[in-house]
Each structure stands twice: as C-alpha cells, then as structure tokens.
Motif scaffolding. Structure first.
Motif, PDB file in Angstrom:
ATOM      1  N   LEU A  49       5.895  -0.828  -5.250  1.00 32.19           N
ATOM      2  CA  LEU A  49       4.521  -1.166  -4.925  1.00 32.19           C
ATOM      3  C   LEU A  49       4.227  -0.554  -3.564  1.00 32.19           C
ATOM      4  O   LEU A  49       4.969  -0.790  -2.610  1.00 32.19           O
ATOM      5  N   SER A  50       3.191   0.254  -3.466  1.00 37.66           N
ATOM      6  CA  SER A  50       2.787   0.843  -2.195  1.00 37.66           C
ATOM      7  C   SER A  50       1.655  -0.005  -1.626  1.00 37.66           C
ATOM      8  O   SER A  50       0.631  -0.205  -2.272  1.00 37.66           O
ATOM      9  N   VAL A  51       1.870  -0.528  -0.434  1.00 37.72           N
ATOM     10  CA  VAL A  51       0.868  -1.356   0.231  1.00 37.72           C
ATOM     11  C   VAL A  51       0.472  -0.630   1.508  1.00 37.72           C
ATOM     12  O   VAL A  51       1.245  -0.554   2.459  1.00 37.72           O
ATOM     13  N   VAL A  52      -0.721  -0.050   1.528  1.00 36.57           N
ATOM     14  CA  VAL A  52      -1.200   0.679   2.685  1.00 36.57           C
ATOM     15  C   VAL A  52      -2.194  -0.209   3.417  1.00 36.57           C
ATOM     16  O   VAL A  52      -3.179  -0.672   2.838  1.00 36.57           O
ATOM     17  N   CYS A  53      -1.895  -0.465   4.705  1.00 33.70           N
ATOM     18  CA  CYS A  53      -2.691  -1.401   5.486  1.00 33.70           C
ATOM     19  C   CYS A  53      -3.336  -0.701   6.674  1.00 33.70           C
ATOM     20  O   CYS A  53      -2.681   0.068   7.366  1.00 33.70           O
ATOM     21  N   ALA A  54      -4.593  -1.040   6.920  1.00 34.38           N
ATOM     22  CA  ALA A  54      -5.234  -0.595   8.146  1.00 34.38           C
ATOM     23  C   ALA A  54      -4.617  -1.375   9.304  1.00 34.38           C
ATOM     24  O   ALA A  54      -3.995  -2.425   9.109  1.00 34.38           O
ATOM     25  N   ALA A  55      -4.765  -0.850  10.509  1.00 36.92           N
ATOM     26  CA  ALA A  55      -4.189  -1.496  11.688  1.00 36.92           C
ATOM     27  C   ALA A  55      -4.796  -2.879  11.916  1.00 36.92           C
ATOM     28  O   ALA A  55      -5.932  -3.152  11.529  1.00 36.92           O
TER      29      ALA A  55
END
Length: 118
Positions: A49-55
C-alpha cells in the motif's frame, strides 16, 4: 513536500481493507501497488500500500489511522519510509509508529518559524 510510506501486509484482503480505512483524509493519497507480473504466472498479487502524505497534519492523520487499524488486528505489518523497513504489530504499534513519524518528519525538513511580529 510529500512523504511516501509503504505498508506491507500479509493477506490481500487486509491490504484492501487498510486502504479503505486510511482513505478519505485530506492530503493523504492511498493506493495499492501491484508488482510486475512474473513470467508464466496467472496474474499479479498486490505488493504494498503506497500512502503519500503532504507535509504536516496529513502525516499525523495517516499514521494515527494506521495505529488504530493495527491495534484492531492480529497481524504484523511492515512500514517502509525513506528506505527503512519497520515491523509493527498490535503490541508495539504506538512505539514503532512513533519511529515512523520521526523519520517522516525529518524528511519534511525544518519547520518554518512563525513570523515574529516584533
């Protein structure tokens, strides 16, 4: 600046359930990544699972959702951030995910200081 967490879970059904659980937070993009098909195979199995988060807040929301999900599971997962893999289970989720959070925050860079009105 964004940070990617890779969450490896035993069992495809659990990965799909985790994707649904973590989705819906502003600034957090969750998707299942499939490995390339192997020669002479009948198809693919989901890899992670790829979880891309903004800062900032989105990282906190994503890791908090992950901690709550793990606490309700009887499984062990692995989280990869910045090339480091960390094994996490329901018994040590709070401590291990704190380590994930520290690595993710370090990738964000130094926090901006608020404007000084003086």
């Amino acid at each position: 600046m964004t940070v990617e967490l890779r969450v490896y879970v035993n069992g495809v059904g659990r990965l799909d359930g985790l994707r649904e659980w973590m989705g819906g937070h502003p600034g957090v993009d969750v998707r299942i990544v499939e490995p390339p098909p192997e020669r002479n195979s009948q198809g693919t199995v989901w890899d992670f699972l790829s979880v891309v988060c903004a800062a900032g807040g989105p990282i906190v929301a994503a890791v908090t959702a992950l901690q709550l999900w793990i606490g309700a599971q009887t499984t062990e997962i692995e989280v990869e951030v910045d090339g480091r893999r960390i094994r996490v289970n329901g018994r040590d989720a709070e401590v291990k995910l704190r380590e994930v959070m520290e690595i993710a925050r370090a990738l964000e860079g130094p926090a901006e200081a608020p404007d000084d009105p003086a």
